[in-house]
Motif scaffolding. Structure first.
Motif, PDB file in Angstrom:
ATOM      1  N   SER A  47       0.792  -1.172  -0.052  1.00 51.53           N
ATOM      2  CA  SER A  47      -0.061   0.041  -0.185  1.00 51.53           C
ATOM      3  C   SER A  47       0.813   1.296   0.087  1.00 51.53           C
TER       4      SER A  47
ATOM      5  N   ASP B  57      -5.943  -0.778  -4.467  1.00 49.59           N
ATOM      6  CA  ASP B  57      -5.552  -1.754  -3.323  1.00 49.59           C
ATOM      7  C   ASP B  57      -6.844  -2.079  -2.513  1.00 49.59           C
ATOM      8  N   GLU B  58      -6.924  -3.400  -2.871  1.00 44.97           N
ATOM      9  CA  GLU B  58      -7.744  -4.241  -1.691  1.00 44.97           C
ATOM     10  C   GLU B  58      -9.171  -3.894  -1.737  1.00 44.97           C
TER      11      GLU B  58
ATOM     12  N   ASP C 208      -2.809  -4.173  -6.284  1.00 44.06           N
ATOM     13  CA  ASP C 208      -2.225  -4.530  -4.954  1.00 44.06           C
ATOM     14  C   ASP C 208      -3.332  -5.563  -4.113  1.00 44.06           C
TER      15      ASP C 208
HETATM   16 MG   LIG Z   1      -2.119  -2.733   2.104  1.00 47.04          MG
END
Ligand SMILES: [Mg+2]
Ligand SMILES: Nc1ncnc2c1ncn2[C@@H]1O[C@H](COP(=O)(O)OP(=O)(O)OP(=O)(O)O)[C@@H](O)[C@H]1O
Lengths: 284, 233
Positions: free
Chosen positions: B89, B194-195, B222
């Motif tokens: 991150s 991210d996620e 990611d």
């Molecule tokens: Mg992360």
């Protein structure tokens, strides 16, 4: 390619260009500020009026009538409201600005934006509230038959600019400092409260002069941006005082000097802001 | 790619985009390191008490990224894989310009849209519609462009009539759907994810991946585990 590297403080011009490129978003942020503030309240924007009007009422009745401060100040209600409007602009920009970066941490942690837009959005919403109060003054003075259509109205412009420049400068600086030291937010509230009573909003400048005499103490009292701004507002908008009220000599020149110092401060504070803004996202 | 030594992180490219002929670099990461200073004192009082030398003892230094160098080309899909806390991150935030690197240089070109962690910068008290306009303008779209795309965004998100409800009443999935819909419709050159996809249901995840594949930008993203079949492994 646009780059970012270690400890890169953007130049002032670069920042201004970047902010201008985001002006449409800035306008949306201001609207969001205003909208979300009174969301889910039945009266909505009316609340922006209720607060200053209540203040006016308190000062008019308690201080004007009970403590008879209105003796020697003709049209006391207009006098007080004019000062409150000037002070309100200043304190709202600083108060809102100081909290703006922390309050928008959700955005700042997720996307890159020139961070100046957040304190500037507070300036925008404070200006909106200011505009409303200003219109009230114009309407009220017209209704009372003392509409400020005199040459002295010219004082409005420099005093407005002085208040705006100083409050923006401090709003910008304090918004950044507040990220690292949350105490600042509370400290600012206290200092702003002091500032209200340290400027001639509910009493008159000549009362202070009578007590402090004509020396250095009076100069210090007079030559600060809030007092100058308040005095300028009164001189331009409060007809009751024309020919009666006493103002410091060379008010225009004092305002001019204060304005230029304010611009320099704004530039310096902005440089400090750009230097520490790179770490905002991780400190929030 | 070298990341901090205890916690390695790797960068993997989607096989499908590997075959794409070489395109211009949109992100160049040059020897980037990121240091976090963890302070244990956050109030004025503690700061004053621990001022100066003894203040150093209240600080802990942590290197989340060390000497990372890599490039990302337009049109490629890239995944960052690593353990929790390995700096994925952090790297995405450095790429997105949200964090400045402690040393090194990141250069990027084109429009970047970022969907980092849940939330995506929506304001809870505003309606979905108001947030779409705000979010799109943050990502660089003009009001007119957003209006033109609004129907597409709405139908892609599948939010339906909830669009005029305040987003604080949305479920996490709805939140992400709307945020993702806005992000892909701003037509970014680089989409950082991210996620966020982890909370969408399977159908929506597939829809997002198809959408990602369909546009001509590079999109590193990611995920800590491997929640997304086929992307980037
Ligand atoms: Mg992360
Ligand atoms: N703002 C911050 N301040 C201090 N330390 C931080 C900060 N953000 C991240 N870190 C530290 O940096 C390291 C890397 O964090 P990061 O969030 O990049 O990990 P990650 O690879 O995304 O992990 P995950 O798989 O759990 O998402 C962690 O050890 C974390 O504690």
């Amino acid at each position: 390619m646009v780059g970012s590297g270690a400890n890169k403080g953007r130049g002032t011009w670069e920042s201004i260009r970047e902010i201008l490129a985001h002006r449409e978003m800035l306008a949306l942020l201001v609207r969001r500020d205003l909208k979300s503030r009174y969301k889910d309240s039945a009266l909505g924007f009316v609340w922006t009026l209720i607060r200053p009007l209540t203040q006016l009422f308190i000062y008019y009745v308690v201080i004007g009538k009970f403590l008879s401060a209105e003796r020697g100040i003709p049209e006391f209600a207009i006098y007080v409201f004019t000062g409150l409007t000037a002070y309100g602009l200043f304190s709202e920009v600083i108060g809102g600005g100081t909290a703006s970066i922390v309050g928008n941490s959700g955005l700042i942690k997720k996307i890159y934006l020139p961070r100046e837009v957040f304190p500037l959005a507070s300036v925008g919403s404070a200006l909106f509230n200011f505009l409303i109060q200003f219109v009230i003054i114009l309407v009220a003075t017209a209704a009372l038959g003392s509409f400020p259509a005199t040459p002295d109205f010219i004082y409005f412009i420099p005093s407005f600019l002085v208040l705006l420049v100083y409050s923006t400068a401090f709003g910008l600086l304090l918004s950044a400092v507040n990220v690292y030291l949350r105490d600042v937010q509370y400290l600012v509230e206290v200092i702003l409260l002091l500032a209200l009573w340290a400027s001639p909003v509910v009493y008159s400048w000549s009362m202070v002069k009578g007590i402090l005499g004509g020396g250095l103490a009076l100069q210090i009292y007079t030559n600060n941006p809030i007092t100058l701004g308040v005095l300028g507002f009164q001189r331009s908008l409060w007809l009751g005082g024309q020919g009666v009220a006493e103002y410091p000599s060379d008010l225009m020149m004092r305002l001019g000097v204060a304005f230029f110092i304010g611009v320099v401060l704004l530039l310096i504070f902005h440089r400090i802001f750009t230097r520490i803004q790179g770490n905002f996202a991780q400190a929030l | 790619m070298t990341i901090n030594s205890e916690n390695p992180m790797t960068l993997v490219e989607d096989e499908e985009t590997l075959s794409v002929p070489s395109t211009p670099d949109i992100v160049v990461i040059d020897n980037v390191s990121k240091r976090f200073v963890l302070r244990k004192d956050n109030s004025l009082k503690e700061r004053l008490v621990t001022f100066g030398r003894s203040g150093r003892r209240h600080r802990e230094i942590f290197w989340a990224l060390q000497n990372v160098s890599t490039t990302i080309q337009a049109g490629h899909t890239v995944a960052l894989i690593g353990h929790n806390g390995s700096g994925k991150s952090t790297l995405l935030k450095v790429i997105g310009g949200i964090l400045d690197p402690t040393s090194g240089q990141v250069s990027r070109r084109g429009r970047i849209a970022a969907l980092l962690e849940l939330g995506a910068g929506f304001h809870p008290d505003l309606t979905g519609r108001e947030n779409v306009f705000l979010n799109a303008s943050i990502m660089g779209l003009s009001r007119q462009e957003t209006e033109d795309q609004f129907e597409d965004i709405l139908s892609f998100s599948g939010i339906g009539e909830f669009i005029d409800t305040q987003v604080k009443f949305y479920s996490s999935g709805m939140y992400v759907r709307l945020a993702f819909a806005v992000a892909v419709h701003t037509n970014p050159d680089l989409l950082l994810v991210d996620e966020v996809l982890a909370v969408g249901d399977e159908a929506f995840q597939r829809k997002c991946l198809d959408k990602i594949r369909s546009f001509p930008g590079g999109r590193p993203h990611d995920h800590p585990r491997d929640p997304l079949p086929r992307t980037g492994h």
